[in-house]
Enzyme design. Structure first.
Site, PDB file in Angstrom:
ATOM      1  CG  HIS A 189      -1.930  -1.147   1.182  1.00  0.00           C
ATOM      2  ND1 HIS A 189      -2.941  -1.266   2.108  1.00  0.00           N
ATOM      3  CD2 HIS A 189      -2.047  -2.221   0.350  1.00  0.00           C
ATOM      4  CE1 HIS A 189      -3.632  -2.376   1.869  1.00  0.00           C
ATOM      5  NE2 HIS A 189      -3.108  -2.965   0.807  1.00  0.00           N
TER       6      HIS A 189
ATOM      7  CD  GLU B 200     -14.387   4.011  -0.499  1.00  0.00           C
ATOM      8  OE1 GLU B 200     -14.830   3.438   0.514  1.00  0.00           O
ATOM      9  OE2 GLU B 200     -13.897   5.161  -0.488  1.00  0.00           O
TER      10      GLU B 200
END
Length: 372
Positions: free
Chosen positions: A151, A245
């Site tokens: 990440h 998202e």
């Protein structure tokens, strides 16, 4: 610069651009997909240069120039130390808005701490001089550096004022950091081109807050683009198991991770809720996850029917996703099967679409209207 680049590419390897193109019939166009180049090691980001060549990163730590004809340069010399492991390595690349006159490029990478295992996302700029970089300086370092291969976020976007947005992931093991203002994890940050902090950044005078922060509550943003109609930054991020998202990253807004999400723990298990007062709902989300990467608002003339559409690559399903918009609302989604993990999408100067495929033998693909 054009002559130097031309000489650089002349002596180097040639991709398989001579291979026959394949044809894909989509809802609004018949598309020719041509392999421009292959043999790339997990290509991650690209930027179109004024002469039509593409500057392309390989996550394994190489920066290359690829011509529209498929010539691939040797690695550009002069990169800093890069910690290549897991999802880390050499990541996104952007040209300075005034690149044609100043030759500055900006790139993100996982920077090691004292050549050790700890690392964080960093952004450097340097001048591109033929086959090497000069005047290299690191203008941003995410804090803190930790030992995690996950990440890094890492997309780079210039706003209309010439400030640089950087998307940052939560680093996997530090998800709660996305809700605090004293770390860069899980944030969008905004800096000036020289690394200084814009005076109108929202947390510039807030005690205990890092002044670079623009928005918070993000998980792992691997797509970002400036909306050409509004000038606002749109991002997308990976959810955990479900819940990818799309958001409009606005100053001080909290996008909720890990307090709200439409995803769940890998293997099952609830994470927070799906809504909470004071936390932003996504503009659009996917369940199950498509594993999005790369983002582009199409403004070219090759595909008239795609004007204003938003394009997102899908790693999980090996697709190019096209989203029709009505203002800030997604009104329709189309998925086009590419057959390879799509890491990045970019628009050429002539309105073609370029895709990078994420694999050990990664490819640069070109999408044009098929000849009737």
């Amino acid at each position: 610069m054009k002559l130097v680049t031309s000489l650089l590419l002349t002596a180097l390897s040639l991709g398989n651009s001579a291979l026959a193109a394949t044809t894909l019939t989509s809802e609004k166009a018949i598309i020719s997909i041509e392999k421009v180049a292959d043999g790339l090691s997990h290509p991650w980001g690209m930027s179109v240069m004024p002469d039509g060549n593409l500057l392309v990163t390989e996550r394994s730590g190489n920066l290359r120039i690829i011509s529209p004809a498929g010539q691939i340069s040797e690695p550009i010399k002069g990169l800093p130390d890069i910690r290549v492991y897991g999802q880390g390595g050499l990541l996104d690349v952007q040209l300075d808005p005034d690149f044609a006159s100043n030759q500055w490029i900006y790139f993100s990478f996982s920077e090691p701490l004292n050549n050790g295992k700890e690392s964080s996302t960093a952004v450097a700029r340097a001048k591109l001089n033929g086959d090497s970089l000069s005047d290299l300086e690191v203008i941003f370092r995410a804090n803190p550096k930790i030992e995690s291969p996950y990440h890094f976020g890492s997309r780079l976007v210039f706003d209309r004022q010439g400030n640089l947005f950087i998307t940052l992931g939560d680093r996997g093991s530090r998800r709660q950091d996305a809700q605090t203002l004293d770390t860069h994890h899980g944030k969008v940050v905004r800096i000036r081109k020289d690394g200084e902090i814009p005076k109108d950044n929202p947390y510039i005078n807030q005690e205990g807050a890092l002044n670079e922060i623009w928005s918070l509550g993000h998980r792992n943003m691997q797509g970002a683009a400036l909306n050409p109609q509004t000038g606002e930054l749109w991002t997308h991020e990976h959810g955990p198991q479900g819940g990818d998202e799309i958001n409009i990253a606005r100053a001080t807004k909290n996008y909720g991770w890990p307090l709200i999400t439409y995803g769940e723990e890998y293997g099952g298990g609830k994470i927070g809720t799906t809504s909470q007062d004071g936390l932003e709902q996504p503009l659009y989300h996917w369940v199950p996850s498509i594993a999005p990467s790369g983002m582009l608002f199409y403004t070219g003339k090759q595909f008239d029917a795609w004007q204003g559409d938003l394009f997102v690559g899908s790693l999980k399903f090996s697709q190019l996703v096209r989203l029709e918009l009505d203002g800030d609302k997604v009104t329709h989604e189309e998925r086009m099967d590419i057959g390879q993990r799509v890491r990045d999408v970019e628009q050429g100067q002539d309105g073609v679409l370029y895709l990078l495929t994420d694999q050990p033998n990664g490819e640069l693909l070109k999408l044009t209207p098929a000849r009737k």
